[in-house]
Design an enzyme around this catalytic site. Structure first.
Site, PDB file in Angstrom:
ATOM      1  CB  CYS A 225      -1.092   0.115   0.807  1.00 32.06           C
ATOM      2  SG  CYS A 225      -2.054  -1.470   1.286  1.00 32.06           S
TER       3      CYS A 225
ATOM      4  CG  ASN B 102      -6.614  -0.602   0.584  1.00 33.71           C
ATOM      5  OD1 ASN B 102      -5.488  -0.537  -0.348  1.00 33.71           O
ATOM      6  ND2 ASN B 102      -6.215  -1.265   1.860  1.00 33.71           N
TER       7      ASN B 102
ATOM      8  CG  HIS C 120      -3.369   3.107   2.015  1.00 32.60           C
ATOM      9  ND1 HIS C 120      -3.589   2.819   0.172  1.00 32.60           N
ATOM     10  CD2 HIS C 120      -3.285   2.130   2.733  1.00 32.60           C
ATOM     11  CE1 HIS C 120      -3.854   1.876   0.508  1.00 32.60           C
ATOM     12  NE2 HIS C 120      -3.542   1.352   1.956  1.00 32.60           N
TER      13      HIS C 120
HETATM   14  O1  UT7 Z   1      -3.671  -1.255   3.215  1.00 28.53           O
HETATM   15  C1  UT7 Z   1      -2.895  -2.503   3.776  1.00 28.53           C
HETATM   16  C2  UT7 Z   1      -3.292  -2.083   5.453  1.00 28.53           C
HETATM   17  N1  UT7 Z   1      -4.507  -2.434   6.166  1.00 28.53           N
HETATM   18  C3  UT7 Z   1      -4.685  -1.965   6.578  1.00 28.53           C
HETATM   19  O2  UT7 Z   1      -4.916  -0.979   6.599  1.00 28.53           O
HETATM   20  C4  UT7 Z   1      -6.397  -2.989   7.717  1.00 28.53           C
HETATM   21  C5  UT7 Z   1      -6.290  -2.374   8.553  1.00 28.53           C
HETATM   22  N2  UT7 Z   1      -7.468  -3.704   9.466  1.00 28.53           N
HETATM   23  C6  UT7 Z   1      -8.073  -3.032   9.368  1.00 28.53           C
HETATM   24  O3  UT7 Z   1      -8.882  -2.246   8.879  1.00 28.53           O
HETATM   25  C7  UT7 Z   1      -9.989  -3.591   9.964  1.00 28.53           C
HETATM   26  O4  UT7 Z   1      -8.812  -4.092  11.447  1.00 28.53           O
HETATM   27  C8  UT7 Z   1     -10.610  -4.229   9.819  1.00 28.53           C
HETATM   28  C9  UT7 Z   1     -11.513  -3.678   8.265  1.00 28.53           C
HETATM   29  C10 UT7 Z   1      -9.806  -5.261   8.885  1.00 28.53           C
HETATM   30  C11 UT7 Z   1     -11.278  -4.782  10.450  1.00 28.53           C
HETATM   31  O5  UT7 Z   1     -12.504  -4.591  11.280  1.00 28.53           O
HETATM   32  P1  UT7 Z   1     -12.207  -4.468  13.032  1.00 28.53           P
HETATM   33  O6  UT7 Z   1     -12.266  -3.489  14.220  1.00 28.53           O
HETATM   34  O7  UT7 Z   1     -10.524  -4.475  13.154  1.00 28.53           O
HETATM   35  O8  UT7 Z   1     -12.939  -6.183  13.121  1.00 28.53           O
HETATM   36  P2  UT7 Z   1     -12.498  -7.333  14.031  1.00 28.53           P
HETATM   37  O9  UT7 Z   1     -11.282  -8.131  13.078  1.00 28.53           O
HETATM   38  O10 UT7 Z   1     -11.977  -6.889  15.058  1.00 28.53           O
HETATM   39  O11 UT7 Z   1     -13.664  -8.490  14.464  1.00 28.53           O
HETATM   40  C12 UT7 Z   1     -14.305  -7.826  14.659  1.00 28.53           C
HETATM   41  C13 UT7 Z   1     -16.178  -8.533  14.746  1.00 28.53           C
HETATM   42  C14 UT7 Z   1     -15.661 -10.040  14.563  1.00 28.53           C
HETATM   43  O12 UT7 Z   1     -16.402 -10.551  15.385  1.00 28.53           O
HETATM   44  P3  UT7 Z   1     -16.795 -10.807  17.055  1.00 28.53           P
HETATM   45  O13 UT7 Z   1     -15.952 -11.780  17.166  1.00 28.53           O
HETATM   46  O14 UT7 Z   1     -16.920  -9.949  17.397  1.00 28.53           O
HETATM   47  O15 UT7 Z   1     -18.127 -12.283  16.830  1.00 28.53           O
HETATM   48  C15 UT7 Z   1     -15.627 -10.763  13.324  1.00 28.53           C
HETATM   49  O16 UT7 Z   1     -15.631 -11.880  13.034  1.00 28.53           O
HETATM   50  O17 UT7 Z   1     -16.647  -8.897  13.093  1.00 28.53           O
HETATM   51  C16 UT7 Z   1     -16.451  -9.306  12.603  1.00 28.53           C
HETATM   52  N3  UT7 Z   1     -16.345  -9.565  11.191  1.00 28.53           N
HETATM   53  C17 UT7 Z   1     -17.132  -9.352  10.629  1.00 28.53           C
HETATM   54  N4  UT7 Z   1     -18.205  -8.732  10.203  1.00 28.53           N
HETATM   55  C18 UT7 Z   1     -19.741  -8.416   9.219  1.00 28.53           C
HETATM   56  C19 UT7 Z   1     -15.061  -9.384  10.633  1.00 28.53           C
HETATM   57  N5  UT7 Z   1     -15.599  -9.384   8.847  1.00 28.53           N
HETATM   58  C20 UT7 Z   1     -17.256  -9.457   8.966  1.00 28.53           C
HETATM   59  C21 UT7 Z   1     -17.414  -8.731   7.908  1.00 28.53           C
HETATM   60  N6  UT7 Z   1     -19.084  -8.601   8.310  1.00 28.53           N
HETATM   61  N7  UT7 Z   1     -17.148  -8.268   6.890  1.00 28.53           N
END
Ligand code: UT7
Length: 329
Positions: A116, A286, A256
């Site tokens: 990225c 992204n 980004h």
């Molecule tokens: O560009 C390269 C660099 N990359 C980045 O900068 C990305 C950095 N990371 C992020 O932007 C975030 O971590 C994500 C957007 C990928 C995820 O968001 P989050 O707030 O960190 O969510 P999480 O992984 O902590 O998941 C929270 C909950 C989980 O459920 P439980 O365990 O709380 O029951 C996940 O299973 O959300 C669930 N979940 C979803 N629910 C609905 C994960 N993906 C999804 C989804 N739809 N697509």
């Protein structure tokens, strides 16, 4: 005599026609529009479909538009640099392939891989070629066909990424416009959180690597998020303070576009109001190396000559950085 700087003298961009909305993704995986919008800011992304279509097919129209805007022929380009993590193939480079498709026969060309942050790495490299005094027309492209490495059954990644390309033309300037400073960083200890495991010399492609889905992007989102928030904000702050710039001096932050929450944190750290932050994550998701040049392309009408712009990125590697540009066009 004023030092030669690399001014951005034209911008081109391209996103494919096909759109994948949050509603479409609701049919593929267990997700919903509300979750995607509130956690990331994304509403839709563009996807390059069709047999035989690759990242170079995103690069070509972006470069053609740039040439047309500047009134030059592609063959006047002396060097073409493509930042990408989704090259058409391992080699030849996507830059080589794109030159062939563009009818460029006299340039040298190569790819840069910094995920990225790829566009900032490539922009800093291209600017150094101009600053050396040896080149007059260098094109820097950020392009990714992320849909080619996405597992559309993995809800943690498939909602995030889209396809696109953005390109800038760099030309020498002696009035102080263009790329004025960059701070770029990398930390390989972050590799375990964001990678594509197979297909390289470590894990060459086999039936097993395909079955294990190791040719798709893997991301452990939370640690990446944590490092991205501090990394992108800190490096942007470091860049402006070492150049004695205040929030008032900055016209635009072009971040980004990975997650709106990461972008908000960077703007806060720099003391910038929301109105100074260019955002198109809702429409493209992204697009990895393409997010920053696509943002410049989208908002060209808003950006004015002499505006101070900070470009900021964080991504796989980890790689991150920030670049100060004084706008010329
Ligand atoms: O560009 C390269 C660099 N990359 C980045 O900068 C990305 C950095 N990371 C992020 O932007 C975030 O971590 C994500 C957007 C990928 C995820 O968001 P989050 O707030 O960190 O969510 P999480 O992984 O902590 O998941 C929270 C909950 C989980 O459920 P439980 O365990 O709380 O029951 C996940 O299973 O959300 C669930 N979940 C979803 N629910 C609905 C994960 N993906 C999804 C989804 N739809 N697509």
């Amino acid at each position: 005599m004023q030092k030669i700087t690399a001014a951005i003298t034209a911008v081109g961009g391209y996103v494919p026609e096909d759109i994948l909305t949050n509603a479409d993704l609701e049919k593929l995986v267990d997700t919903n529009d509300e979750w995607i919008k509130s956690r990331t800011g994304i509403e839709e992304r563009h996807i390059l479909r069709g047999e035989g279509k690759a990242t170079s097919d995103l690069v070509v129209p972006a470069v053609q538009e740039l040439c047309q805007k500047r009134g030059i022929e592609p063959n006047e380009i002396e060097c073409l640099i493509v930042a990408t993590v989704t090259p058409d193939m391992f080699f030849p480079s996507t830059a080589n392939v794109a030159c062939e498709k563009l009818g460029i026969t006299s340039a040298w060309s190569f790819d840069i891989l910094a995920a990225c942050s790829g566009f900032l790495y490539a922009l800093t490299t291209g600017a150094a070629l101009i600053e050396s005094g040896r080149y007059n027309k260098v094109v820097v492209v950020g392009a990714d066909k992320m849909s080619s490495i996405i597992d559309y059954t993995d809800r943690t990644t498939c909602i995030l990424f889209g396809d696109g390309a953005g390109a800038v033309l760099l030309e020498p300037n002696n009035e102080g416009y263009g790329v004025l400073d960059s701070i770029l960083k990398s930390d390989g200890s972050g590799g375990k959180y964001l990678n594509m495991k197979a297909g390289g010399s470590l894990n060459p492609s086999t039936a097993e690597t395909v079955a294990a889905k190791q040719h798709f992007i893997f991301q452990d989102g939370q640690p990446v998020f944590k490092f991205a928030v501090t990394g992108m904000a800190d490096v942007s702050y470091e860049l402006i303070t070492r150049n004695n710039l205040t929030a008032d001096d900055i016209a635009w932050l072009v971040p980004h576009q990975a997650n709106k929450r990461i972008i908000d944190a960077t703007a806060r750290r720099m003391g910038l109001p929301d109105e100074k932050v260019l955002l198109n994550i809702q429409r493209y998701g992204n697009t990895t190396a393409a997010t920053i040049p696509l943002c410049l392309w989208d908002f060209q009408d808003k950006i004015h000559k002499r505006d101070n712009i900070v470009l900021a990125a964080f991504g796989g590697g980890f790689t991150w950085g920030a670049t100060w540009v004084k706008w010329f066009i």
